[in-house]
Design an enzyme around this catalytic site. Structure first.
Site, mmCIF file in Angstrom:
data_model
loop_
_atom_site.group_PDB
_atom_site.id
_atom_site.type_symbol
_atom_site.label_atom_id
_atom_site.label_comp_id
_atom_site.label_asym_id
_atom_site.label_seq_id
_atom_site.Cartn_x
_atom_site.Cartn_y
_atom_site.Cartn_z
ATOM 1 N N GLU A 1 15.037 41.501 67.811
ATOM 2 C CA GLU A 1 16.247 41.322 67.119
ATOM 3 C C GLU A 1 15.773 40.511 65.667
ATOM 4 O O GLU A 1 14.626 40.486 65.760
ATOM 5 C CB GLU A 1 17.307 40.332 67.921
ATOM 6 N N HIS B 1 27.490 35.540 63.168
ATOM 7 C CA HIS B 1 26.779 36.697 63.667
ATOM 8 C C HIS B 1 27.116 38.087 62.536
ATOM 9 O O HIS B 1 28.448 38.203 62.208
ATOM 10 C CB HIS B 1 27.160 37.084 65.217
ATOM 11 N N ARG C 1 19.267 36.195 60.835
ATOM 12 C CA ARG C 1 20.764 36.307 60.980
ATOM 13 C C ARG C 1 21.398 35.961 59.712
ATOM 14 O O ARG C 1 22.529 36.636 59.193
ATOM 15 C CB ARG C 1 21.012 35.641 62.183
ATOM 16 N N HIS D 1 29.964 32.569 65.462
ATOM 17 C CA HIS D 1 29.108 33.165 66.677
ATOM 18 C C HIS D 1 28.611 31.844 67.317
ATOM 19 O O HIS D 1 28.570 31.813 68.556
ATOM 20 C CB HIS D 1 28.278 33.893 66.256
ATOM 21 N N ARG E 1 19.879 29.636 64.063
ATOM 22 C CA ARG E 1 18.979 29.675 65.451
ATOM 23 C C ARG E 1 18.589 31.088 65.199
ATOM 24 O O ARG E 1 19.184 32.186 64.797
ATOM 25 C CB ARG E 1 20.274 29.680 66.650
#
Ligand SMILES: Cc1cc2nc3c(=O)[nH]c(=O)nc-3n(C[C@H](O)[C@H](O)[C@H](O)COP(=O)(O)OP(=O)(O)OC[C@H]3O[C@@H](n4cnc5c(N)ncnc54)[C@H](O)[C@@H]3O)c2cc1C
Ligand SMILES: O=C([O-])CC(=O)C(=O)O
Length: 556
Positions: free
Chosen positions: A125, A246, A295, A356, A391
């Protein structure tokens, strides 16, 4: 918009050793682990046991489980994603204890996907430089973790489960030590209505606050109640400005509100591309990891491209996977896209960022202790320092697991030394002297609109001033209405709207104060990162200045 409510005083009281608020990965892990020390645990949860974010987690859980991977590499990726604000000791605890914590989760019963040799399959990811993410059911990792933990607590008679119960506020003894909590049970029988649980320690595991915004991946229960409780109890709260958006949430139209379907980063991890309206792969060349940049970087790039093209969304193209791979690897996402009339096998998926994850929360130390003695926090509601300003993908389930275990270890040690004692608390006298205006349920949508417009993906002093003014207007109405007729007893929606208002106000105050762009906090008017001035945790600055004050409990 507001009522003057006369919430009833706690009408009943019960007693336990450790009361845990929330039944996601964090809360249930604490409950199971304190049981090993012989402590009684009571888990209180707002809806059903599996109604939090945990059940919705798709991509997986990150841990250095693969051959050649090391905690040190996981640490490096986490620190880079956190944009200079991670607490390195907390990250080190996460990445070194993470692999064994996942193995213990497997021992509890969670079944991860494996290859034909029985090795755990790993995916990638955003922000991870290698395959490091264990998944279950393809893209249904959270559902499997939740299933296993719920089954485990249900089979332990030493864990009492109270569902459909919304926790309101902390009770403390004369020394200011946590001594239990007040709650509103939506049930029937002896425990209906507002009551109290006395306990030797209180653990908050209430999850996120995505419902502060109009469009979020979070379920309806994620209304920031734990942070609101902590603020009212005078606990330190920090880093609220770092709300993670997100990048790839299924776009369902400009008016879409409430929980939106996620399209996991693992889809990009397995090779899907982000393309704009002209079919151009706009992430290529923007970051060494292209579509798998951290992200915040991808969410910003999508938002910028949407602005440039006057578009409402971008596209995620995974047509090259073919039907068989979509069906086996991403069955949940395939079903949810098809339910909305989009077939990812034949069409690129329209995606846009949505709220998110709360990277900030209730400040804790490495043992999950907050600044109020006897009050602990873990999971998304906590700010352990692991995430910094953004994060790393799939570090959240892991953080919930590792820090829940750390809290249980701390409680176990305190129990062994006789320190975890019963606390004297005057439940009836715990009510606040002043009535607190509660917001009517309809305020929720207005708060969400104000926050989406004013403190969403892109923020500026002007946009946040407008949000602050709107929130103040809602609060003023609450005050003005104090003389109004008393309506019926508060409903869950009333408590939630009141909590959302408090959390939103704190979030905007922190975001307005941080005059730089860092991680997932994107200031249009301060586009650069400013290491010289802005490394500190602003929640603390606000509390020092008295701007985030302890507030009286609504229960009076
Ligand atoms: C769609 C989606 C996909 C995700 N995918 C991933 C992923 O692949 N990997 C990853 O690491 N992370 C992922 N995340 C993030 C991760 O799932 C969450 O951060 C994590 O599950 C939070 O766990 P938790 O135990 O802290 O809270 P939750 O699982 O949210 O549980 C919170 C609990 O608290 C209860 N509660 C809240 N307020 C009260 C109250 N006042 N009184 C009583 N009970 C209350 C709720 O009902 C709920 O039971 C995802 C999140 C979402 C929304
Ligand atoms: O994209 C994913 O599936 C992972 C994810 O949501 C997260 O880590 O929050």
């Amino acid at each position: 918009m507001s009522y003057r409510l006369t919430a009833p005083a706690p009408g009943w009281t019960t007693t336990t050793d450790v009361v845990v608020v929330g039944s996601g990965v964090a809360g249930l892990t604490v409950a199971l682990n304190v049981r090993q020390a012989g402590l009684r645990a009571t888990v209180v949860t707002k809806a059903m046991l599996d109604d939090g974010s945990t059940r919705w987690a798709q991509g997986g859980i990150a841990a250095a489980l693969g051959e050649g991977d090391t905690p040190e590499q996981h640490l490096d990726d986490t620190l880079v994603a956190g944009a200079g604000l991670c607490d390195e000791d907390a990250v080190r605890a996460l990445v070194t204890e993470g692999p064994d914590a996942v193995r213990r989760l497997i021992a509890v019963g969670a079944a991860f996907d494996r290859d034909e040799d029985g090795e755990i399959l790993l995916t990638r990811e955003g922000g991870h430089h290698r395959r490091r993410i264990a998944h279950a059911g393809g893209d249904a990792t959270g559902a499997e973790i939740s299933r296993a933990l719920v089954a485990a607590v249900r089979s332990d008679p030493g864990v009492e489960l109270i569902e459909h119960a919304l926790v309101l506020d902390l009770l403390t003894d004369a020394d200011g030590h946590a001594a239990g909590l007040t709650l509103h049970v939506m049930g029937e029988g002896q425990r209906d209505g507002v009551g109290a649980i006395r306990a030797r320690a209180v653990v908050l595991a209430t999850g996120g606050m995505g419902q502060v915004f109009s469009a979020t991946t979070n379920p309806a229960v994620s209304t920031g109640d734990g942070v609101a409780l902590a603020l009212r109890a005078g606990a330190e709260v920090t880093d609220l400005e770092f709300v993670q958006f997100h990048p790839t949430v299924l776009w369902l139209g400009p008016e879409a509100e409430g929980q939106q379907p996620l399209v996991s980063e693992a889809v990009r991890g397995e090779g899907a591309y982000l393309v704009d309206g002209d079919g151009v792969r706009f992430m290529v060349g923007q970051h060494e990891l292209n579509e798998l940049a951290p992200r915040d970087i991808v969410a910003k790039a999508i938002t910028r491209r949407m602005q440039e093209q006057g578009a409402e969304h971008m596209y995620l193209d995974g047509r090259h996977f073919g039907a068989a791979m979509w069906e086996t690897r991403f069955p949940t996402i395939l079903a949810s896209c098809r339910a909305h009339g989009i077939d990812p096998v034949t069409r690129p998926i329209p995606v846009a960022p949505a709220a998110h994850y709360a990277s900030g929360g209730i400040r804790t130390d490495l043992h999950g202790r907050t600044t109020v003695p006897g009050l602990y926090a873990c999971g998304e509601v906590a700010c352990t320092g692991v995430h910094g300003a953004n994060r790393l993908a799939s570090n959240s389930l892991l953080e919930g697991l590792v820090f829940a275990e750390r809290i249980a270890a701390d409680l176990t040690a305190r129990h062994a030394t006789g320190e975890l004692t019963e606390r004297a608390v005057d439940v009836a006298g715990a009510r606040a002297a002043q009535p607190v205006p509660l917001l009517a349920p309809e305020a929720r949508a207005e708060i969400q609109r104000l926050m989406t417009r004013g403190a969403g993906v892109i923020r500026s002093a002007a946009s946040m001033a407008a949000a602050e003014a709107g929130l103040a207007h809602l609060a003023e109405h609450a005050r003005a209405d104090l003389a109004d007729e008393k309506p019926a007893d508060p409903r869950v929606e009333t408590w939630e709207a009141t909590n959302l208002h408090l959390v939103a106000s704190a979030l905007v105050a922190a975001a307005a104060l941080r005059e730089e762009t860092r991680g997932c906090h994107w200031r249009e008017d301060f586009p650069d990162r400013d290491d010289a001035t802005w490394r500190r945790h602003l929640g603390l600055a606000l509390q020092e200045r008295g701007e985030l004050r302890a507030q009286p409990s609504p229960v009076r």
